[in-house]
Design a protein around this motif. Structure first.
Motif, PDB file in Angstrom:
ATOM      1  N   SER A 669      41.976  24.281  49.652  1.00  0.00           N
ATOM      2  CA  SER A 669      42.624  24.297  48.333  1.00  0.00           C
ATOM      3  C   SER A 669      41.745  23.561  47.337  1.00  0.00           C
ATOM      4  O   SER A 669      40.953  22.691  47.702  1.00  0.00           O
ATOM      5  CB  SER A 669      44.007  23.639  48.401  1.00  0.00           C
ATOM      6  N   ALA A 680      42.101  26.193  37.116  1.00  0.00           N
ATOM      7  CA  ALA A 680      42.305  27.183  38.171  1.00  0.00           C
ATOM      8  C   ALA A 680      42.748  26.449  39.429  1.00  0.00           C
ATOM      9  O   ALA A 680      42.148  25.453  39.822  1.00  0.00           O
ATOM     10  CB  ALA A 680      41.033  27.971  38.438  1.00  0.00           C
ATOM     11  N   TRP A 682      43.776  27.216  43.498  1.00  0.00           N
ATOM     12  CA  TRP A 682      43.855  28.209  44.559  1.00  0.00           C
ATOM     13  C   TRP A 682      44.070  27.517  45.897  1.00  0.00           C
ATOM     14  O   TRP A 682      43.691  26.368  46.098  1.00  0.00           O
ATOM     15  CB  TRP A 682      42.613  29.088  44.588  1.00  0.00           C
ATOM     16  N   TYR A 736      46.810  32.003  44.052  1.00  0.00           N
ATOM     17  CA  TYR A 736      45.876  31.714  42.963  1.00  0.00           C
ATOM     18  C   TYR A 736      46.646  31.623  41.648  1.00  0.00           C
ATOM     19  O   TYR A 736      47.481  32.469  41.338  1.00  0.00           O
ATOM     20  CB  TYR A 736      44.796  32.796  42.850  1.00  0.00           C
ATOM     21  N   LYS A 737      46.349  30.584  40.899  1.00  0.00           N
ATOM     22  CA  LYS A 737      46.940  30.437  39.559  1.00  0.00           C
ATOM     23  C   LYS A 737      45.846  30.052  38.571  1.00  0.00           C
ATOM     24  O   LYS A 737      45.080  29.118  38.817  1.00  0.00           O
ATOM     25  CB  LYS A 737      48.037  29.366  39.546  1.00  0.00           C
ATOM     26  N   GLN A 738      45.791  30.779  37.471  1.00  0.00           N
ATOM     27  CA  GLN A 738      44.826  30.499  36.416  1.00  0.00           C
ATOM     28  C   GLN A 738      45.576  30.112  35.150  1.00  0.00           C
ATOM     29  O   GLN A 738      46.321  30.907  34.570  1.00  0.00           O
ATOM     30  CB  GLN A 738      43.962  31.724  36.128  1.00  0.00           C
ATOM     31  N   ASN A 759      49.365  36.347  44.269  1.00  0.00           N
ATOM     32  CA  ASN A 759      49.635  35.927  45.638  1.00  0.00           C
ATOM     33  C   ASN A 759      49.446  37.114  46.586  1.00  0.00           C
ATOM     34  O   ASN A 759      49.894  38.224  46.288  1.00  0.00           O
ATOM     35  CB  ASN A 759      51.052  35.381  45.790  1.00  0.00           C
TER      36      ASN A 759
END
Length: 837
Positions: A669, A680, A682, A736-738, A759
């Motif tokens: 992570s 970002a 992840w 994943y989040k941006q 996801n």
């Protein structure tokens, strides 16, 4: 006439020499003019250029506290500072500015002119070229990229009220319809409000010794500590938790704020720079460069002035403040000194660090609050020979036992740097007296207990708040009690042996849980410890055992648990600087609290399942975690991923163990702040189980249920309800989040903050027929969901201190195995929340 001997002549010669030296020293001392530059409010102005007779090469800069010293051989002085009106004073004018001990006190007026953007027609903006050089040298000049360093710091934090006298008088001095309470305040108005200028609301001083070893070894020893109203305060490292130690990271972290650094690479894409002035210091040139976010850019930015020294293109001084703040106003002042070293030509290192936090309407709309922090760094040593034994990874900050009861004489060498004023003394006297009467202010006491999650009961035992309340979808609410002899703060060296016991009752399942552990710390610098544990509790089946903890996590919405009885032992040790390992052996009895049958070799097993296991756990962390005000380690920005591994071997016919299996889980992570894009985040999890193992030792997909399914939960599939269990013995999950950041507009009541989410999960199950009694599916075809969060559509201010942003999240599931084919039923909406200061 008496004859003078040779020895007497020598004595007379030496005496005359000493007298001559003293006269020369006095003459030299008298040729130096000291002064201070302040604004109209009396606050010192840092980094003002003081130039004699327009001779720039002889100019000096005021330090962080506004002081300067300059030779007296001048006819006039010119004061120049970005954001302030330039002031020129003739020598006759300066005589009128003299105050105590011949010191000048010069007041500058603010210039309300903003930094204007200009269009560079004939080539590139020269300031951009300089800032690219600064960015290219940032690793070389970053103090926390040195191999090692050691220093001492004197820290001073004060908190003062900012009464808005016009509003206060309007409310409390009205003659009509006053309540009894308002009448009392009106009668004592001057005493209550005008008297706030006599002392601050809080004052704390610390002297610390800090050691650092690249990349993530930090140790700070608090030598002296004093806090007004709190005789034995344990907030000694507060300054380092609030402000950054240097100005070279890609993002400047202040509390929960991550400001894009104008010194970072690609800075010219987001910031406008302008050369305001050029000064000379020996052979070095100092460029005064103003900066602010470019128009049309919506991000957490700063504005201010950088003083760039041409020697290694380093930041020598910086004055910055938050640009367009919503609630919390932040100011930073930093000053660096060049430290020569034996091995090379030397390095720049922080010398003074200041910060200011201002809440305009906290704790009351009519009384704001300002927190001022000052740090003065001395006894700097670059690349000293530090060893692993010099650090305590589990307790990176410790406080000396008698640090809070040292006499004033111990403080004198450090208070010479910054004057200890009459107001400071009154603050200590007033709040110490108040603290004795009220037995320490309740708010501060509560903050300390909340931070360390322990309430002292005796000198040796503490109530462990972590065991008092659990919430999940299965137990609903569990109330309990926990006792521990662990130290009640995180700045005291841990005890060699430590014990914890707990008990709790779940109102949903109407069952008692209890357990305890005994831990021996063998070598603290290596985190070498031996632990024995027992638990009669619950455990959620199918977890990966490496899932991140948090206030909102999988545990909050878990609806399926095994009743467990477990006894085990652990041995842990840190290997090198970055690798933490743990070896475990445990015997477990699991009793599923749901309908389940395991078919093994034609035998239907149900009821209880016995396991005997040996496990190996490893965690690799390159970066140092950020310590939050509530004491939990948070990895807000990682240069490299955090790596975790856990391998478990199940033994059959050992201590009643029934199953042979191998279980391996890997996780990686990272939270990384991207300069032009945003943050970002992840996380990748993958694992597998081989051999015959029941449901509890396989893997369940992370999906929501209960009331938590109405809210966005990190690292969770938002479009999968708990009506169907997704089971596998081999799997891979990707989250994943941006964070795109502020979009559309930025207002104190609404500032839309966009995040994009993706996801993915894929899994297989070797022997599905062995598991019966539960309705499950296997994600043999990829589960894919795409979504977004639009936070802060509505910002709610909480007691004028923090902001809770409410927003919306939308997610669409692309999975071929999804229960419905209708596109509109694949869309799920969630409520998003975001806390900020």
């Amino acid at each position: 006439m008496k004859k003078v001997t040779i020895s007497q002549r020598i004595k007379i010669k030496y005496f005359n020499t000493i007298i001559l030296l003293l006269i020369l020293f006095e003459t030299k001392a008298q040729s130096i003019q000291n002064g201070i530059v302040v604004d109209k409010k009396g606050d010192p102005i840092a980094f003002v250029a003081v130039i004699p007779d327009e001779m720039v090469h002889k100019g000096v800069m005021t330090d962080i506290d506004g002081h300067f010293s300059i030779e007296k051989s001048f006819q006039f002085l010119t004061m120049r500072c970005v954001g302030m009106k330039t002031l020129r004073l003739e020598i006759d004018d300066l005589k009128q500015k003299t105050v105590k001990n011949g010191m000048l006190r010069i007041v500058l007026e603010s210039s309300e002119n903003d930094i204007a953007e200009v269009t560079i027609l004939a080539g590139e903006n020269p300031a951009d070229r300089i800032m690219r050089l600064v960015a290219n040298h940032r690793i070389q000049n970053h103090p926390e990229r040195l191999n090692t360093f050691q220093c001492k710091t004197y820290n001073k934090i004060s908190c003062l009220g900012l009464p808005k006298m016009d509003l206060l008088k309007q409310k409390y001095l009205k003659k009509d319809s006053l309540s009894v309470k308002n009448q009392k305040i009106a009668r004592n108005f001057n005493k209550l409000f005008d008297g706030m200028a006599d002392h601050d609301a809080f004052l704390m001083e610390t002297v610390t010794e800090r050691k650092f070893r690249y990349p993530n070894d930090n140790f700070e020893r608090i030598l002296l500590n004093r806090a007004s109203g709190i005789p034995s305060a344990t907030f000694g490292a507060l300054t380092n938790m609030i402000q950054p130690f240097s100005f070279y990271s890609d993002f400047i972290q202040v509390l929960d704020k991550s400001f894009v650094n104008p010194v970072a690479p690609s800075n010219t894409k987001q910031y406008f720079f302008n050369i305001q002035d050029t000064l000379y210091q020996g052979v070095d040139t100092i460029f005064l460069i103003s900066f602010r976010p470019k128009k049309g850019k919506a991000f957490e930015g700063l504005e201010g002035v950088l003083h760039i020294n041409s020697r290694y293109w380093a930041v020598q001084q910086v004055r910055a403040k938050s640009f367009n703040p919503l609630n919390l106003k932040v100011k930073l002042d930093q000053q660096y000194v060049f430290v020569p070293t034996a091995r090379d030509s030397g390095h720049w290192f922080p010398e003074q660090l200041n910060f200011e936090l201002e809440y305009d309407k906290y704790p009351n709309p009519m009384i704001g609050m300002r927190v001022i922090g000052r740090s003065y760094i001395s006894e700097i040593s670059i690349n000293p020979p530090l060893k692993q034994a010099d650090f305590l990874p589990e307790t990176p900050v410790i406080i000396e036992p008698n640090a809070h009861i040292q006499p004033d004489s111990a403080w004198l060498p450090y208070r010479k740097v910054v004057p200890f004023t009459l107001k400071d003394r009154r603050t200590y006297e007033w709040l110490d007296s108040f603290g004795r009467k009220k037995n320490v202010p309740l708010m501060v006491k509560g903050l300390q207990y909340l931070s360390f999650q322990k309430i002292p009961l005796t000198d040796y035992w503490n109530l462990n708040l972590a065991n008092c309340l659990y919430i999940n979808d299965y137990e609903k609410i569990r109330l309990g009690i926990g006792l521990t002899n662990a130290v009640a703060n995180d700045v005291t060296r841990p005890r060699f042996w430590e014990t914890n016991v707990y008990a709790g009752y779940g109102f949903g399942d109407k069952t008692w849980k209890y357990g305890g552990e005994l831990k021996f710390r063998l070598i603290q610098s290596r985190e070498m410890a031996l632990r024995f544990r027992y638990a009669h509790d619950l455990r959620e089946p199918g977890t990966s055992d490496v899932e991140p903890e948090g206030l909102v996590s999988r545990k909050l919405y878990a609806s399926r648990f095994d009743g467990t009885e477990e006894i085990g032992a652990d041995f842990s040790i840190r290997i090198g600087k970055r690798l933490f390992t743990r070896f475990s052996f445990q015997n477990q009895i699991f009793k599923p609290n749901y309908l389940y049958h395991f078919i093994e070799n034609g035998t239907d097993r149900t009821g209880t399942f016995n396991f005997t296991e040996a496990s190996f756990y490893a965690k690799y962390v390159f970066d140092t975690p950020n310590k939050t005000l509530l004491g939990d380690p948070q990895y807000q920005n990682n240069r490299y991923p955090i790596m975790e591994l856990i391998y478990t071997k199940g033994f059959k016919d050992v201590l009643n163990g029934q199953y042979n299996y191998n279980r391996l889980v890997l996780a990686a992570s990272q939270n990384v702040l991207l300069r032009r894009i945003g943050k970002a985040s992840w996380r990748v999890e993958a694992g597998g189980t081989t051999g015959k193992a029941p449901f509890s030792k396989l893997f369940l997909l992370n999906q929501g249920s209960g009331i938590a399914s109405y809210f966005v939960v990190e690292n969770t599939f938002q479009t999968l309800t708990d009506t169907t269990v997704w089971l596998s013995d081999r799997f891979i999950n990707v989250f994943y989040k941006q964070e795109v950041g502020n979009v559309l507009y930025r207002h104190k009541r609404s500032a839309p903050f966009l995040s994009l989410i993706q996801n993915v999960s894929l899994g297989k199950l070797s022997d599905a027929a062995a598991h019966t009694g539960i309705d499950f599916k296997t994600p043999s075809k990829s589960i894919i969901e795409t979504g977004f969060r639009l936070d802060n559509l509505l910002i709610i201010n909480v007691v004028n201190f923090a902001n809770i942003g409410l927003g919306v999240g939308g997610f669409y599931n692309w999975t071929a195995q999804y229960p419905t084919k209708n596109w509109y039923e694949r869309i799920h909406w969630r409520i998003g929340t975001r806390l900020s200061l």
